[in-house]
Design a protein around this motif. Structure first.
Motif, PDB file in Angstrom:
ATOM      1  N   SER A  47       0.865  -1.178   0.000  1.00 38.97           N
ATOM      2  CA  SER A  47       0.000   0.000   0.000  1.00 38.97           C
ATOM      3  C   SER A  47       0.897   1.222   0.000  1.00 38.97           C
ATOM      4  CB  SER A  47      -0.893  -0.004   1.251  1.00 38.97           C
ATOM      5  OG  SER A  47      -0.109   0.161   2.425  1.00 38.97           O
ATOM      6  N   ASP A  48       0.309   2.401  -0.017  1.00 43.09           N
ATOM      7  CA  ASP A  48       1.106   3.623  -0.018  1.00 43.09           C
ATOM      8  C   ASP A  48       1.931   3.734   1.261  1.00 43.09           C
ATOM      9  OD1 ASP A  48       1.843   6.180  -1.230  1.00 43.09           O
ATOM     10  OD2 ASP A  48       0.786   7.067   0.475  1.00 43.09           O
ATOM     11  N   SER A  49       1.358   3.284   2.377  1.00 43.53           N
ATOM     12  CA  SER A  49       2.070   3.377   3.659  1.00 43.53           C
ATOM     13  C   SER A  49       3.029   2.222   3.887  1.00 43.53           C
ATOM     14  CB  SER A  49       1.057   3.425   4.812  1.00 43.53           C
ATOM     15  OG  SER A  49       0.238   4.577   4.711  1.00 43.53           O
ATOM     16  N   PHE A  50       2.745   1.060   3.288  1.00 45.51           N
ATOM     17  CA  PHE A  50       3.579  -0.131   3.472  1.00 45.51           C
ATOM     18  C   PHE A  50       4.030  -0.631   2.100  1.00 45.51           C
ATOM     19  CE2 PHE A  50       1.170   0.181   7.337  1.00 45.51           C
ATOM     20  CZ  PHE A  50       2.065  -0.195   8.329  1.00 45.51           C
ATOM     21  N   ARG A  51       5.199  -0.164   1.692  1.00 47.71           N
ATOM     22  CA  ARG A  51       5.740  -0.494   0.370  1.00 47.71           C
ATOM     23  C   ARG A  51       6.789  -1.594   0.516  1.00 47.71           C
ATOM     24  NH1 ARG A  51       6.266   5.416  -2.663  1.00 47.71           N
ATOM     25  NH2 ARG A  51       4.332   6.290  -1.802  1.00 47.71           N
ATOM     26  N   THR A  52       6.657  -2.643  -0.255  1.00 52.63           N
ATOM     27  CA  THR A  52       7.553  -3.797  -0.110  1.00 52.63           C
ATOM     28  C   THR A  52       8.693  -3.737  -1.128  1.00 52.63           C
ATOM     29  OG1 THR A  52       6.055  -5.063  -1.546  1.00 52.63           O
ATOM     30  CG2 THR A  52       5.762  -5.270   0.843  1.00 52.63           C
ATOM     31  N   VAL A  53       9.497  -2.695  -1.031  1.00 49.77           N
ATOM     32  CA  VAL A  53      10.703  -2.557  -1.854  1.00 49.77           C
ATOM     33  C   VAL A  53      11.760  -1.891  -0.977  1.00 49.77           C
ATOM     34  CG1 VAL A  53       9.834  -0.390  -2.867  1.00 49.77           C
ATOM     35  CG2 VAL A  53      11.681  -1.668  -4.006  1.00 49.77           C
ATOM     36  N   PHE A  54      12.836  -2.600  -0.692  1.00 55.74           N
ATOM     37  CA  PHE A  54      13.791  -2.147   0.318  1.00 55.74           C
ATOM     38  C   PHE A  54      15.215  -2.087  -0.232  1.00 55.74           C
ATOM     39  CE2 PHE A  54      10.562  -4.775   2.715  1.00 55.74           C
ATOM     40  CZ  PHE A  54       9.779  -3.684   3.069  1.00 55.74           C
ATOM     41  N   ALA A  55      16.086  -1.359   0.464  1.00 52.96           N
ATOM     42  CA  ALA A  55      17.500  -1.241   0.079  1.00 52.96           C
ATOM     43  C   ALA A  55      18.303  -2.319   0.798  1.00 52.96           C
ATOM     44  CB  ALA A  55      18.024   0.148   0.431  1.00 52.96           C
ATOM     45  N   ALA A  56      17.857  -3.570   0.661  1.00 49.02           N
ATOM     46  CA  ALA A  56      18.503  -4.678   1.380  1.00 49.02           C
ATOM     47  C   ALA A  56      18.421  -5.954   0.557  1.00 49.02           C
ATOM     48  CB  ALA A  56      17.823  -4.896   2.727  1.00 49.02           C
ATOM     49  N   ASP A  57      19.385  -6.832   0.760  1.00 47.06           N
ATOM     50  CA  ASP A  57      19.313  -8.194   0.238  1.00 47.06           C
ATOM     51  C   ASP A  57      18.511  -9.027   1.232  1.00 47.06           C
ATOM     52  OD1 ASP A  57      20.942  -7.320  -1.788  1.00 47.06           O
ATOM     53  OD2 ASP A  57      22.736  -8.386  -1.085  1.00 47.06           O
ATOM     54  N   GLU A  58      17.710  -9.965   0.705  1.00 49.76           N
ATOM     55  CA  GLU A  58      16.878 -10.779   1.585  1.00 49.76           C
ATOM     56  C   GLU A  58      16.963 -12.253   1.203  1.00 49.76           C
ATOM     57  OE1 GLU A  58      12.973  -9.504   2.830  1.00 49.76           O
ATOM     58  OE2 GLU A  58      13.272  -7.579   1.815  1.00 49.76           O
ATOM     59  N   LEU A  59      17.022 -13.110   2.227  1.00 53.46           N
ATOM     60  CA  LEU A  59      16.899 -14.551   2.056  1.00 53.46           C
ATOM     61  C   LEU A  59      15.699 -15.000   2.870  1.00 53.46           C
ATOM     62  CD1 LEU A  59      18.229 -17.160   0.855  1.00 53.46           C
ATOM     63  CD2 LEU A  59      19.220 -17.496   3.134  1.00 53.46           C
ATOM     64  N   LEU A  60      14.720 -15.618   2.203  1.00 51.51           N
ATOM     65  CA  LEU A  60      13.518 -16.117   2.854  1.00 51.51           C
ATOM     66  C   LEU A  60      13.579 -17.638   2.878  1.00 51.51           C
ATOM     67  CD1 LEU A  60      10.820 -13.821   1.191  1.00 51.51           C
ATOM     68  CD2 LEU A  60      12.274 -13.356   3.180  1.00 51.51           C
ATOM     69  N   HIS A  61      13.662 -18.228   4.074  1.00 50.13           N
ATOM     70  CA  HIS A  61      13.778 -19.676   4.233  1.00 50.13           C
ATOM     71  C   HIS A  61      12.477 -20.203   4.814  1.00 50.13           C
ATOM     72  CE1 HIS A  61      15.855 -23.511   4.778  1.00 50.13           C
ATOM     73  NE2 HIS A  61      15.194 -23.592   5.918  1.00 50.13           N
ATOM     74  N   VAL A  62      11.803 -21.091   4.072  1.00 49.44           N
ATOM     75  CA  VAL A  62      10.493 -21.577   4.497  1.00 49.44           C
ATOM     76  C   VAL A  62      10.645 -22.626   5.593  1.00 49.44           C
ATOM     77  CG1 VAL A  62       8.342 -22.654   3.761  1.00 49.44           C
ATOM     78  CG2 VAL A  62       9.551 -21.099   2.203  1.00 49.44           C
ATOM     79  N   LEU A  63      10.015 -22.362   6.730  1.00 55.08           N
ATOM     80  CA  LEU A  63      10.029 -23.288   7.860  1.00 55.08           C
ATOM     81  C   LEU A  63       8.806 -24.200   7.850  1.00 55.08           C
ATOM     82  CD1 LEU A  63      10.944 -20.647  10.594  1.00 55.08           C
ATOM     83  CD2 LEU A  63      12.531 -22.212   9.450  1.00 55.08           C
ATOM     84  N   GLN A  64       7.675 -23.655   7.426  1.00 55.96           N
ATOM     85  CA  GLN A  64       6.411 -24.388   7.474  1.00 55.96           C
ATOM     86  C   GLN A  64       5.474 -23.798   6.430  1.00 55.96           C
ATOM     87  OE1 GLN A  64       4.429 -25.097  11.418  1.00 55.96           O
ATOM     88  NE2 GLN A  64       2.751 -23.948  10.515  1.00 55.96           N
ATOM     89  N   ILE A  86      14.241 -18.548  -0.888  1.00 54.33           N
ATOM     90  CA  ILE A  86      14.146 -17.605  -2.009  1.00 54.33           C
ATOM     91  C   ILE A  86      15.046 -16.420  -1.686  1.00 54.33           C
ATOM     92  CG2 ILE A  86      12.630 -16.105  -3.343  1.00 54.33           C
ATOM     93  CD1 ILE A  86      10.296 -17.945  -2.486  1.00 54.33           C
ATOM     94  N   PHE A  87      15.863 -16.017  -2.651  1.00 54.51           N
ATOM     95  CA  PHE A  87      16.783 -14.893  -2.455  1.00 54.51           C
ATOM     96  C   PHE A  87      16.491 -13.805  -3.479  1.00 54.51           C
ATOM     97  CE2 PHE A  87      20.764 -12.787  -3.802  1.00 54.51           C
ATOM     98  CZ  PHE A  87      21.041 -12.095  -2.636  1.00 54.51           C
ATOM     99  N   PHE A  88      16.588 -12.544  -3.053  1.00 57.69           N
ATOM    100  CA  PHE A  88      16.514 -11.429  -3.995  1.00 57.69           C
ATOM    101  C   PHE A  88      17.344 -10.266  -3.474  1.00 57.69           C
ATOM    102  CE2 PHE A  88      12.727 -11.409  -1.299  1.00 57.69           C
ATOM    103  CZ  PHE A  88      12.678 -10.115  -0.812  1.00 57.69           C
ATOM    104  N   ARG A  89      17.803  -9.442  -4.426  1.00 54.78           N
ATOM    105  CA  ARG A  89      18.638  -8.288  -4.097  1.00 54.78           C
ATOM    106  C   ARG A  89      17.781  -7.068  -3.786  1.00 54.78           C
ATOM    107  NH1 ARG A  89      24.046  -8.870  -5.551  1.00 54.78           N
ATOM    108  NH2 ARG A  89      24.241  -7.151  -4.048  1.00 54.78           N
ATOM    109  N   ARG A  90      18.445  -5.990  -3.379  1.00 53.96           N
ATOM    110  CA  ARG A  90      17.765  -4.744  -3.034  1.00 53.96           C
ATOM    111  C   ARG A  90      16.941  -4.219  -4.210  1.00 53.96           C
ATOM    112  NH1 ARG A  90      21.402   0.193  -1.800  1.00 53.96           N
ATOM    113  NH2 ARG A  90      19.517   1.266  -2.517  1.00 53.96           N
ATOM    114  N   ASP A  91      15.975  -3.367  -3.912  1.00 54.53           N
ATOM    115  CA  ASP A  91      15.112  -2.725  -4.903  1.00 54.53           C
ATOM    116  C   ASP A  91      14.247  -3.717  -5.669  1.00 54.53           C
ATOM    117  OD1 ASP A  91      15.911  -0.030  -4.364  1.00 54.53           O
ATOM    118  OD2 ASP A  91      17.774  -0.407  -5.462  1.00 54.53           O
TER     119      ASP A  91
END
Length: 259
Positions: A47-64, A86-91
């Protein structure tokens, strides 16, 4: 030591973006690590207040559960089961969807951390994404699975699927040529797809759960081993009962295009 019971609880999001439960384990000047959760069929977007695009690298590891992650800017969609990441870079814009029968739990590694200004503050400086897309359109009709040096036969595994969030359900294309498109469709418990139709004829064969089908006034609830035939240009929709996730394998011929 940080015990699970000591992780700091936080709720992210709003009505437009969706709500995500966070359990914060560490958020220092160097690394940010949380577990986030969604209920079966739950999702987060932006949303306008919660934007999911960050200046960070992220690794998402599924636990369940089952995580479906989409880049709404490019149309890319991927799927990960427990033990996969799942891995993705910043922006990188990203939306998440829970497609399992049990609650989704994901371990998120995030750096540089929010303490350095890479999270919400940075996201608000990025151009707002007004339209979200959940499929790479060029794949349809051009997915034969040919690889350099490969022979005439190829095993197509689940991880080879080209994923797309199509009419509000998850579709995994296995092949798509000028003659035949085949793949899988997954519907979360209690949810129903938007109506669609194809230029070609379609046969859907149920492999998991209870799949509801509505087509031209005909309604049916199918269980594993049952199938449903949809003539060309016939509007239809798929749904899952409250019993759990429904999955099926489908084939459309000759054209997967919209009627």
């Amino acid at each position: 030591m940080i015990r699970a019971a000591d992780a700091v609880r936080h709720t992210w999001g709003d009505e437009a973006a969706g709500f995500v439960e966070d359990w914060i384990y560490v958020s220092s000047q160097q690394i940010h690590v949380i577990v986030f959760g969604l209920e079966p069929g739950g999702a987060f977007r932006h949303s306008d207040s919660f934007r999911t695009v960050f200046a960070a690298d992220e690794l998402l590891h599924v636990l369940q559960g089952t995580l479906v992650l989409a880049n709404p800017e490019t149309g890319e969609v991927v799927r990960a089961e427990p033990g996969e990441s799942i891995f993705f870079r910043r922006d990188t814009w990203h939306h998440g969807f829970s497609y399992g029968d049990e609650p989704l739990r994901v371990l998120e590694l995030f750096a540089p951390p929010p303490a350095t200004g890479t999270s919400g503050a940075y996201a608000r400086t990025r151009p707002y994404l007004d339209e979200s897309v959940y499929a790479v359109k060029s794949v349809v009709g051009n997915l034969a699975g040919a690889r350099p040096g490969a022979g005439s036969l190829r095993v197509v595994r689940r991880e080879d699927s080209v994923w797309r969030l199509d009419r509000d359900v998850l579709v995994g294309l296995l092949i798509s040529t000028e003659h035949l498109t085949g793949g899988t469709v997954t519907v979360p418990a209690g949810q129903t797809s938007l109506e669609e139709s194809h230029d070609g004829e379609e046969l859907v064969y149920v492999t998991r759960g209870e799949l509801r089908v509505e087509a031209a006034g005909v309604e049916a609830t199918l269980t594993p081993g049952d199938a449903f035939f949809v003539p060309s240009a016939t509007p239809h929709r798929y749904g899952a009962t409250d019993a759990g996730v429904a999955e099926a394998v489908f084939g459309v011929a000759p054209s997967f295009g919209r009627a």
